[in-house]
Motif scaffolding. Sequence first.
Motif, PDB file in Angstrom:
ATOM      1  N   ALA A  50     -21.393 -18.228  -4.320  1.00 27.56           N
ATOM      2  CA  ALA A  50     -20.051 -18.395  -4.874  1.00 27.56           C
ATOM      3  C   ALA A  50     -19.066 -17.451  -4.193  1.00 27.56           C
ATOM      4  N   TYR A  51     -19.489 -16.221  -3.950  1.00 25.72           N
ATOM      5  CA  TYR A  51     -18.599 -15.247  -3.316  1.00 25.72           C
ATOM      6  C   TYR A  51     -18.285 -15.656  -1.883  1.00 25.72           C
ATOM      7  N   LEU A  52     -19.277 -16.235  -1.198  1.00 27.56           N
ATOM      8  CA  LEU A  52     -19.040 -16.713   0.155  1.00 27.56           C
ATOM      9  C   LEU A  52     -17.961 -17.788   0.158  1.00 27.56           C
ATOM     10  N   LEU A  53     -18.013 -18.698  -0.803  1.00 25.75           N
ATOM     11  CA  LEU A  53     -17.001 -19.751  -0.903  1.00 25.75           C
ATOM     12  C   LEU A  53     -15.619 -19.161  -1.179  1.00 25.75           C
ATOM     13  N   ILE A  54     -15.585 -18.120  -2.012  1.00 27.01           N
ATOM     14  CA  ILE A  54     -14.308 -17.473  -2.328  1.00 27.01           C
ATOM     15  C   ILE A  54     -13.703 -16.837  -1.077  1.00 27.01           C
ATOM     16  N   ILE A  56     -14.242 -17.712   1.952  1.00 32.72           N
ATOM     17  CA  ILE A  56     -13.860 -18.795   2.860  1.00 32.72           C
ATOM     18  C   ILE A  56     -12.492 -19.344   2.482  1.00 32.72           C
ATOM     19  N   ALA A  57     -12.235 -19.478   1.178  1.00 32.95           N
ATOM     20  CA  ALA A  57     -10.915 -19.943   0.733  1.00 32.95           C
ATOM     21  C   ALA A  57      -9.824 -18.990   1.198  1.00 32.95           C
ATOM     22  N   MET A  58     -10.094 -17.715   1.154  1.00 30.82           N
ATOM     23  CA  MET A  58      -9.095 -16.738   1.585  1.00 30.82           C
ATOM     24  C   MET A  58      -8.973 -16.698   3.108  1.00 30.82           C
ATOM     25  N   HIS A  59     -10.060 -17.048   3.810  1.00 24.52           N
ATOM     26  CA  HIS A  59      -9.972 -17.216   5.261  1.00 24.52           C
ATOM     27  C   HIS A  59      -9.038 -18.367   5.606  1.00 24.52           C
ATOM     28  N   LEU A  60      -9.095 -19.426   4.814  1.00 28.51           N
ATOM     29  CA  LEU A  60      -8.201 -20.564   5.056  1.00 28.51           C
ATOM     30  C   LEU A  60      -6.745 -20.130   4.951  1.00 28.51           C
ATOM     31  N   ALA A  61      -6.443 -19.299   3.967  1.00 26.89           N
ATOM     32  CA  ALA A  61      -5.077 -18.780   3.829  1.00 26.89           C
ATOM     33  C   ALA A  61      -4.690 -17.965   5.054  1.00 26.89           C
ATOM     34  N   LEU A 224     -14.591 -27.005   6.484  1.00 25.31           N
ATOM     35  CA  LEU A 224     -15.911 -27.570   6.231  1.00 25.31           C
ATOM     36  C   LEU A 224     -16.441 -27.191   4.850  1.00 25.31           C
ATOM     37  N   LYS A 225     -16.157 -25.972   4.427  1.00 19.77           N
ATOM     38  CA  LYS A 225     -16.698 -25.476   3.158  1.00 19.77           C
ATOM     39  C   LYS A 225     -15.760 -25.680   1.973  1.00 19.77           C
ATOM     40  N   LEU A 226     -14.492 -25.952   2.242  1.00 18.61           N
ATOM     41  CA  LEU A 226     -13.498 -26.017   1.172  1.00 18.61           C
ATOM     42  C   LEU A 226     -13.849 -26.999   0.061  1.00 18.61           C
ATOM     43  N   PRO A 227     -14.374 -28.210   0.360  1.00 16.96           N
ATOM     44  CA  PRO A 227     -14.692 -29.138  -0.740  1.00 16.96           C
ATOM     45  C   PRO A 227     -15.660 -28.577  -1.764  1.00 16.96           C
ATOM     46  N   GLU A 228     -16.530 -27.638  -1.341  1.00 17.52           N
ATOM     47  CA  GLU A 228     -17.498 -27.064  -2.272  1.00 17.52           C
ATOM     48  C   GLU A 228     -16.825 -26.232  -3.362  1.00 17.52           C
ATOM     49  N   LEU A 229     -15.604 -25.782  -3.116  1.00 16.05           N
ATOM     50  CA  LEU A 229     -14.887 -25.017  -4.140  1.00 16.05           C
ATOM     51  C   LEU A 229     -14.639 -25.851  -5.386  1.00 16.05           C
ATOM     52  N   PHE A 230     -14.532 -27.155  -5.213  1.00 12.35           N
ATOM     53  CA  PHE A 230     -14.194 -28.028  -6.328  1.00 12.35           C
ATOM     54  C   PHE A 230     -15.407 -28.739  -6.910  1.00 12.35           C
ATOM     55  N   THR A 231     -16.578 -28.478  -6.345  1.00 17.05           N
ATOM     56  CA  THR A 231     -17.789 -29.111  -6.857  1.00 17.05           C
ATOM     57  C   THR A 231     -18.816 -28.085  -7.329  1.00 17.05           C
ATOM     58  N   SER A 232     -18.503 -26.814  -7.189  1.00 14.88           N
ATOM     59  CA  SER A 232     -19.426 -25.761  -7.595  1.00 14.88           C
ATOM     60  C   SER A 232     -18.843 -24.998  -8.779  1.00 14.88           C
ATOM     61  N   THR A 234     -17.426 -22.300  -8.772  1.00 10.27           N
ATOM     62  CA  THR A 234     -16.189 -21.589  -8.446  1.00 10.27           C
ATOM     63  C   THR A 234     -14.950 -22.311  -8.967  1.00 10.27           C
ATOM     64  N   LYS A 235     -15.082 -23.581  -9.326  1.00 14.44           N
ATOM     65  CA  LYS A 235     -13.911 -24.296  -9.830  1.00 14.44           C
ATOM     66  C   LYS A 235     -13.413 -23.709 -11.146  1.00 14.44           C
ATOM     67  N   THR A 236     -14.233 -22.901 -11.805  1.00 14.39           N
ATOM     68  CA  THR A 236     -13.824 -22.280 -13.065  1.00 14.39           C
ATOM     69  C   THR A 236     -12.915 -21.075 -12.836  1.00 14.39           C
ATOM     70  N   VAL A 237     -12.824 -20.617 -11.585  1.00 14.98           N
ATOM     71  CA  VAL A 237     -11.982 -19.450 -11.289  1.00 14.98           C
ATOM     72  C   VAL A 237     -10.984 -19.790 -10.184  1.00 14.98           C
ATOM     73  N   LEU A 238     -10.486 -20.995 -10.168  1.00 15.89           N
ATOM     74  CA  LEU A 238      -9.544 -21.411  -9.135  1.00 15.89           C
ATOM     75  C   LEU A 238      -8.234 -20.627  -9.217  1.00 15.89           C
ATOM     76  N   GLY A 239      -7.854 -20.191 -10.429  1.00 21.10           N
ATOM     77  CA  GLY A 239      -6.636 -19.399 -10.587  1.00 21.10           C
ATOM     78  C   GLY A 239      -6.692 -18.101  -9.803  1.00 21.10           C
ATOM     79  N   PRO A 240      -7.716 -17.267 -10.023  1.00 25.61           N
ATOM     80  CA  PRO A 240      -7.851 -16.043  -9.231  1.00 25.61           C
ATOM     81  C   PRO A 240      -7.999 -16.314  -7.739  1.00 25.61           C
ATOM     82  N   ILE A 241      -8.716 -17.379  -7.385  1.00 26.83           N
ATOM     83  CA  ILE A 241      -8.878 -17.702  -5.962  1.00 26.83           C
ATOM     84  C   ILE A 241      -7.531 -18.030  -5.333  1.00 26.83           C
TER      85      ILE A 241
END
Length: 287
Positions: A50-54, A56-61, A224-232, A234-241
């Motif tokens: 989960a932390y890896l996905l988080i 990655i989301a910030m890498h996208l930014a 490549l990894k971004l879709p997993e944010l919405f299927t794992s 981590t979708k419960t903490v999308l606000g902080p992300i």
Amino acid sequence: MNFTYEQAVIIGFIQGLTELFPISSLGHAILIPAWIGGSFREFISEENQAYLLITIAMHLASSVALFIVFRKRWIRLFKGSYRALVEKNYKSTHFQVMSYIVIATIPVGVLGIVLGDYFQSIFGKPEYSSAFLALNGLLLITAERLSKRDLAHEFHDSDAEIDRRVNNKTALAIGFGQSLALFAGISRFGVTMSAGLLRKLNHSVASDFAFLLSLPVILGASVLKLPELFTSETKTVLGPILLGSVVSFIATYFSVTFLVRWFKTRTLYPFAIYCLIFGGVSFARFI
């Protein structure tokens, strides 16, 4: 899963500040929570997927900020490359530079796919990140010691200068060097620039090419990894992300504009010393 807004701001700031500094954003995203301790350290060690996905989301930014900073240049490269394809002018500067970017991106993409499970298995372990951070410092020092300053051409950081000084073999060598950044603690920008210096590029061209190479790798891995944010989970903490991503975007924008000026005249030594000290102290703490 408990990922707070305060933790998101910390991670977003770390990511944005260190992404293009040659001190490893992933390494700091692991080591700083580990130093803070408590639930923050438990989060990165026990739920590293989960932390890896988080992160990655910030890498996208960060990749969005990178594109904005260099948008005019990327637009010229895309337009020039398209025109070269239409006119079959494959020796044009824009087409050559774009081809070098593609060649240098291939090794890290292939190795990331083939060895992805291994890199994920050691992600979140501060003892590994601290060792790799210290190694990163040694790599930076080695590159500086073996390179020579080229003051006569130090400020010609243009596509034409990359076209003149880089070739397919150099681009591939830099690409393999960039692959070391798959280890959390090895700086992507730092090792890419170091590989360029070892291939006899001057500081300005090595850093210039490293800035260009940063975008496709960061953007590609994030998309490549971004879709997993919405299927794992981590979708419960999308606000902080989302908040952390905004912080990452802002910090990346300002850090990149600073570094573009820095590497025109200065070396990697200050960052190397920092990595050796922080990496060594952290290794002693977490081993």
